[in-house]
Scaffold this active site. Sequence first.
Site, mmCIF file in Angstrom:
data_model
loop_
_atom_site.group_PDB
_atom_site.id
_atom_site.type_symbol
_atom_site.label_atom_id
_atom_site.label_comp_id
_atom_site.label_asym_id
_atom_site.label_seq_id
_atom_site.Cartn_x
_atom_site.Cartn_y
_atom_site.Cartn_z
ATOM 1 N N SER A 267 0.980 -1.572 -0.066
ATOM 2 C CA SER A 267 0.149 0.031 -0.215
ATOM 3 C C SER A 267 0.887 1.034 0.170
ATOM 4 O O SER A 267 1.652 0.771 0.650
ATOM 5 C CB SER A 267 -1.087 -0.260 1.245
ATOM 6 O OG SER A 267 0.485 0.568 1.893
ATOM 7 N N ASP A 268 0.156 2.769 -0.260
ATOM 8 C CA ASP A 268 1.176 3.205 0.181
ATOM 9 C C ASP A 268 1.321 3.560 1.219
ATOM 10 O O ASP A 268 0.402 2.766 2.598
ATOM 11 C CB ASP A 268 0.464 5.099 -0.756
ATOM 12 C CG ASP A 268 1.698 6.109 -0.696
ATOM 13 O OD1 ASP A 268 1.872 6.565 -1.943
ATOM 14 O OD2 ASP A 268 2.638 6.076 -0.250
ATOM 15 N N TYR A 269 1.084 4.353 1.795
ATOM 16 C CA TYR A 269 1.182 4.956 3.438
ATOM 17 C C TYR A 269 0.079 5.328 4.114
ATOM 18 O O TYR A 269 -0.341 6.529 3.818
ATOM 19 C CB TYR A 269 2.654 6.198 3.542
ATOM 20 C CG TYR A 269 3.576 6.782 5.092
ATOM 21 C CD1 TYR A 269 2.745 7.295 5.831
ATOM 22 C CD2 TYR A 269 4.750 6.763 4.626
ATOM 23 C CE1 TYR A 269 3.613 7.022 7.254
ATOM 24 C CE2 TYR A 269 5.493 6.470 5.937
ATOM 25 C CZ TYR A 269 4.872 7.275 6.784
ATOM 26 O OH TYR A 269 5.572 7.670 7.959
ATOM 27 N N THR A 270 -0.326 4.338 5.169
ATOM 28 C CA THR A 270 -1.507 4.309 5.500
ATOM 29 C C THR A 270 -3.078 4.209 5.392
ATOM 30 O O THR A 270 -3.770 4.569 5.309
ATOM 31 C CB THR A 270 -1.270 5.271 6.601
ATOM 32 O OG1 THR A 270 -1.273 6.955 6.282
ATOM 33 C CG2 THR A 270 -0.067 5.457 7.486
ATOM 34 N N SER A 271 -2.469 4.186 3.395
ATOM 35 C CA SER A 271 -3.304 4.279 2.229
ATOM 36 C C SER A 271 -4.095 3.788 3.005
ATOM 37 O O SER A 271 -5.510 3.566 1.880
ATOM 38 C CB SER A 271 -3.043 4.195 0.984
ATOM 39 O OG SER A 271 -2.210 2.358 0.356
#
Length: 727
Positions: A267-271
């Site tokens: 995932s992207d950062y906390t996405s």
Amino acid sequence: MVSVQGFAQNFEEKVDSLMNLMTLQEKIGQTVMYGGSYDQTGPIVGADNGKFIREGNMGAMLNAMSVKGTRDLQKVALEETRLGIPLLFGYDVIHGHRTIFPINLGLAASWDLKMVEESSRIAAEEASAEGIHWTFAPMVDISREPRWGRISEGAGEDVYLGSQIAKAYVKGFQGNDLSQPNTILACAKHYVAYGAAQAGRDYHTTNMSEGELRNVYLPPFKATVDAGVETFMSAFNELNGVPTSGNKFTLRDILRKEWKFEGFVVSDYTSINEMILHGFAKDSIDATRIGMNAGVDMDMMGEVYRKHLKTLVEEGRVSEQYINEACKRILLAKYKLGLFDDPYSYIDEQRENTTKYKPEFLAKAREIAAASSVLLQNKNHALPLFNELKSIAFIGPLVKDESEIIGNWAAKGDREGKAVSVFEGVSEYLKPNQILYAKGCEILKDDESGFNEAVSVSKKADEIVLVMGEGHHMSGEAASRSNLKIPGIQPKLIKKIREANPNKKIILVLMNGRPINLSDEVNLVDAILEVWFPGTMGGAATADLLFGKVNPSGKLTVTFPRNVGQVPIYYNMKNTGRPIPENNSNEDYKSNYIDVPNSPLFVFGHGLSYTNFEYSALKLSTNQLTFSDSITASVDITNTGNMDGHEIAQLYLHDKVGSVTRPIKELKGFQKIFLKKGESKTLTFTISVEDLKFYNNEMKYAVEPGEFEIAITPSSNFKFKHGFQLK
Ligand code: GLC
């Protein structure tokens, strides 16, 4: 992807036998990534790295590096956990690691696939020498939105060029043998359509037809799969109402079923968590369920996979098969890197101390920075400068800069003195008494107290070079702008300098991370040299161009609009039912503005040289193409000027009628050639039906018979004169 078929019996068997020993929570642990404190690239979510590693609750880390740092962390994973599974270390190595190359939008302007591969190969050498196994690059988002700060990280607006460049990055990062300790996993990001953010506002909504998605935004990602990319990163944005980090259609139907991608998706950062704020998940448990079921294999910094996946599997709301698939993909990547054979293979003090900033790396960075620069305008032959001039005034906030110059996402690039400023660069060409200098103003501050000094310095000099533009933080992530002007009071200073020197040659060197609205400046200065953020050797490369040691050859891969009101504007728009007539006559009721032409200030593919290149009439091998054969198109190009140089010839096609409307022109090939002054070369392109395919009105990737137009030109600003039939 290095096909595991070749290694199936050992890699897959090894992974299967290891997974047979793993508990469910240990498999989930491989899907968890936390951040080291070395570099914060997003909101820090509480993480006690040592504890989670010891519990087997972490498979990867971002922003942890250095031989010592990664050795200590790896030791914990190997010696203090039940199964001793090595950690994967990832970092944003975007346009260089220590030796910084031009920002990606600049490097793209070189149209030089070899340079793209060389720069990412060097980045991989430097990053891997510091314990890094994986880069979160290449960013392959197509964007036609100059307000969007992250346009700086990609290859621009074109699908074909963006796809070729994407492949070159993957090859450079991953090399030919991932088990070598100087190779790193690449990561195609941000999957998908992140660059279509509404109004250019970062993280904003994206909406488009499936046809637009498949014809424009997906192809560069497919190109990375074809090039063997090992990982993907899902994005922050929602796409047609469904967040891309919870989007089964893009992640499973397209990426897995259609493209047969075998690597893992992070995932992207906390996405994953952010699907709550999107209004797509009720809470973090729901977000966890959606993320894993949609096909996100690893949770970057969100903490939700570690906390909730086990319960969701026990409750039957997430299939354990998905956990097994995710864990297997991640372990396979670690096997391919050789981390199970030698988990310390990337940990070599001697290599760490001898790899960064190698002279050959810096020399390559200088060459690439020069090749990435674009000569936008050169009235009165203002460039190149001649160092016999009595004096040249260098004015602007970026003349002596050694920090902004390496741009955004500059990894471990040094911002305190390692980079070569323009001032330092030109000092190689001029004696001290030939150089006059004034800063004039800051990039953003509204303080005109430096104006008088700048004006008086300008009046003393034979010629004037302004070095101005954006700060590096004004593009990149979370850095969208609502206007595209040169920021602050810099434009005002340019005007004052011109007023004080009405007949003097003035050159503007521009540093920026996006297309800039230069509608005023084109009438105030003689020459404009776009150097983007040119990197560690940027000042030296700029000087090489200013004094003609290197002949500019870069060409824009994004359109420069006349003003932000024209946005989105790109070279291959549709014709509409009321196009402006070719003779540009002012007829009413046409698709145009009443206050600005439809044309941009500088078109896609534009870039001048200190020499001239003449193209002969296009020759076609035939004007009847069938489905089974191909045609060749050729032109002769002659360097008619008095300086050797590179030329980027572009092949454009136009499908005149389709079951869906087709762009007025599409780049379908390019060749970059070197011609000595007076030299001619014949360039030949081969066109087959493969080049004519698109997703049609039945969402089939197909070619449709009919009439096509073709051109081989120096830029996208041309009118077609030739065509062929596909029967
Ligand atoms: C950031 C970016 C992404 C980057 C990741 C790790 O938010 O969106 O491009 O790779 O987080 O730093």
